[in-house]
Design a protein around this motif. Structure first.
Motif, PDB file in Angstrom:
ATOM      1  N   PRO A 193     -21.181  25.075   1.422  1.00 12.19           N
ATOM      2  CA  PRO A 193     -22.134  24.082   1.819  1.00 12.19           C
ATOM      3  C   PRO A 193     -22.908  23.939   0.422  1.00 12.19           C
ATOM      4  CG  PRO A 193     -22.085  25.681   3.744  1.00 12.19           C
ATOM      5  CD  PRO A 193     -21.066  26.078   2.464  1.00 12.19           C
ATOM      6  N   GLU A 194     -23.699  22.781   0.200  1.00  6.77           N
ATOM      7  CA  GLU A 194     -24.531  22.260  -0.714  1.00  6.77           C
ATOM      8  C   GLU A 194     -25.451  23.486  -1.151  1.00  6.77           C
ATOM      9  OE1 GLU A 194     -25.280  19.879  -3.968  1.00  6.77           O
ATOM     10  OE2 GLU A 194     -23.627  19.633  -2.294  1.00  6.77           O
ATOM     11  N   GLY A 195     -25.678  23.795  -2.277  1.00  9.56           N
ATOM     12  CA  GLY A 195     -26.639  24.925  -2.749  1.00  9.56           C
ATOM     13  C   GLY A 195     -25.939  26.079  -2.837  1.00  9.56           C
ATOM     14  N   ASN A 196     -24.548  26.331  -2.522  1.00 11.02           N
ATOM     15  CA  ASN A 196     -23.855  27.639  -2.817  1.00 11.02           C
ATOM     16  C   ASN A 196     -23.257  27.471  -4.270  1.00 11.02           C
ATOM     17  OD1 ASN A 196     -23.679  29.618  -0.104  1.00 11.02           O
ATOM     18  ND2 ASN A 196     -24.142  27.373   0.548  1.00 11.02           N
ATOM     19  N   HIS A 197     -22.914  28.564  -4.966  1.00 15.31           N
ATOM     20  CA  HIS A 197     -22.319  28.684  -6.112  1.00 15.31           C
ATOM     21  C   HIS A 197     -21.446  29.912  -6.162  1.00 15.31           C
ATOM     22  CE1 HIS A 197     -25.316  25.834  -7.374  1.00 15.31           C
ATOM     23  NE2 HIS A 197     -26.390  26.685  -6.932  1.00 15.31           N
ATOM     24  N   SER A 198     -20.064  29.527  -6.420  1.00 18.53           N
ATOM     25  CA  SER A 198     -19.058  30.512  -6.364  1.00 18.53           C
ATOM     26  C   SER A 198     -18.605  30.737  -7.726  1.00 18.53           C
ATOM     27  CB  SER A 198     -17.787  30.272  -5.691  1.00 18.53           C
ATOM     28  OG  SER A 198     -18.164  29.839  -4.267  1.00 18.53           O
ATOM     29  N   ILE A 199     -18.907  32.349  -8.211  1.00 19.31           N
ATOM     30  CA  ILE A 199     -18.549  32.707  -9.637  1.00 19.31           C
ATOM     31  C   ILE A 199     -17.160  33.252  -9.815  1.00 19.31           C
ATOM     32  CG2 ILE A 199     -19.566  34.236 -11.330  1.00 19.31           C
ATOM     33  CD1 ILE A 199     -22.134  33.972  -9.703  1.00 19.31           C
TER      34      ILE A 199
END
Length: 184
Positions: free
Chosen positions: A90-96
């Protein structure tokens, strides 16, 4: 405004990539993307950063990887499935992801504007040597990594990848804040 779903961290060993990522992962909006490697686990590895497999198992399914490379005598790759899962968060999640420079263009091409490529600039050699020692690297390994590190950095920064360059020479909170500002 761009909404970055993926953030790649690139830089030489000991530049502080993992330290920055660990701090970001304290926030529930950040998630690690699990890559696959043939190397042995290190105490300094981030939880779920790697799936550890034998070289034979790694080679069994080359079509499942978006990219594969060899670094310091070990194989690394990231599976399409885990990148697709990250892109669908979902929007606002960041995967590194923590990546070597030669695979960032592949990820950038695949993920388009969803990728924020970050390059952690190499600290002075004395700081770098100390960081590598503290994480348990042997002197032979440290020398091998230092041998071409500045050439590696120059090549990465001269590439077509639109890296956002940060440093991690002072307090880690400063580098983390810099990354957060890049996401706004």
């Amino acid at each position: 405004m761009l909404s970055y779903k993926l953030i790649s961290f690139t830089g030489v060993s000991g530049s502080g990539k993992s330290t920055i990522v660990r701090k970001l992962l304290e926030d529930q909006a950040f998630h690690i993307v699990t890559s696959t490697t043939t190397r042995l686990p290190r105490d300094s590895d981030i939880s779920h950063e790697y799936e550890y497999v034998t070289p034979d198992k790694f080679e069994q399914h080359p079509g499942v990887f978006i990219w594969m490379t060899e670094y310091a005598g070990q194989r690394y790759g990231t599976k399409y499935r885990v990148v697709n899962d990250a892109l669908e968060r979902p929007e606002g999640n960041h995967s590194i992801l923590i990546l070597v420079p030669d695979v960032v263009p592949i990820l950038a091409q695949y993920s388009g504007d969803s990728l924020l490529p970050v390059f952690v600039k190499t600290p002075p050699e004395d700081i770098l040597r100390e960081r590598l020692r503290l994480r348990g690297d042997l002197e032979e390994s440290i020398e091998r990594r230092l041998h071409d590190l500045y050439a590696w950095e120059r090549a990465a920064l001269a590439s077509d990848v639109p890296y956002r360059v940060i440093t991690n020479e002072t307090a880690v909170k400063d580098a983390v804040e810099h990354v957060r500002k890049l996401l706004k």
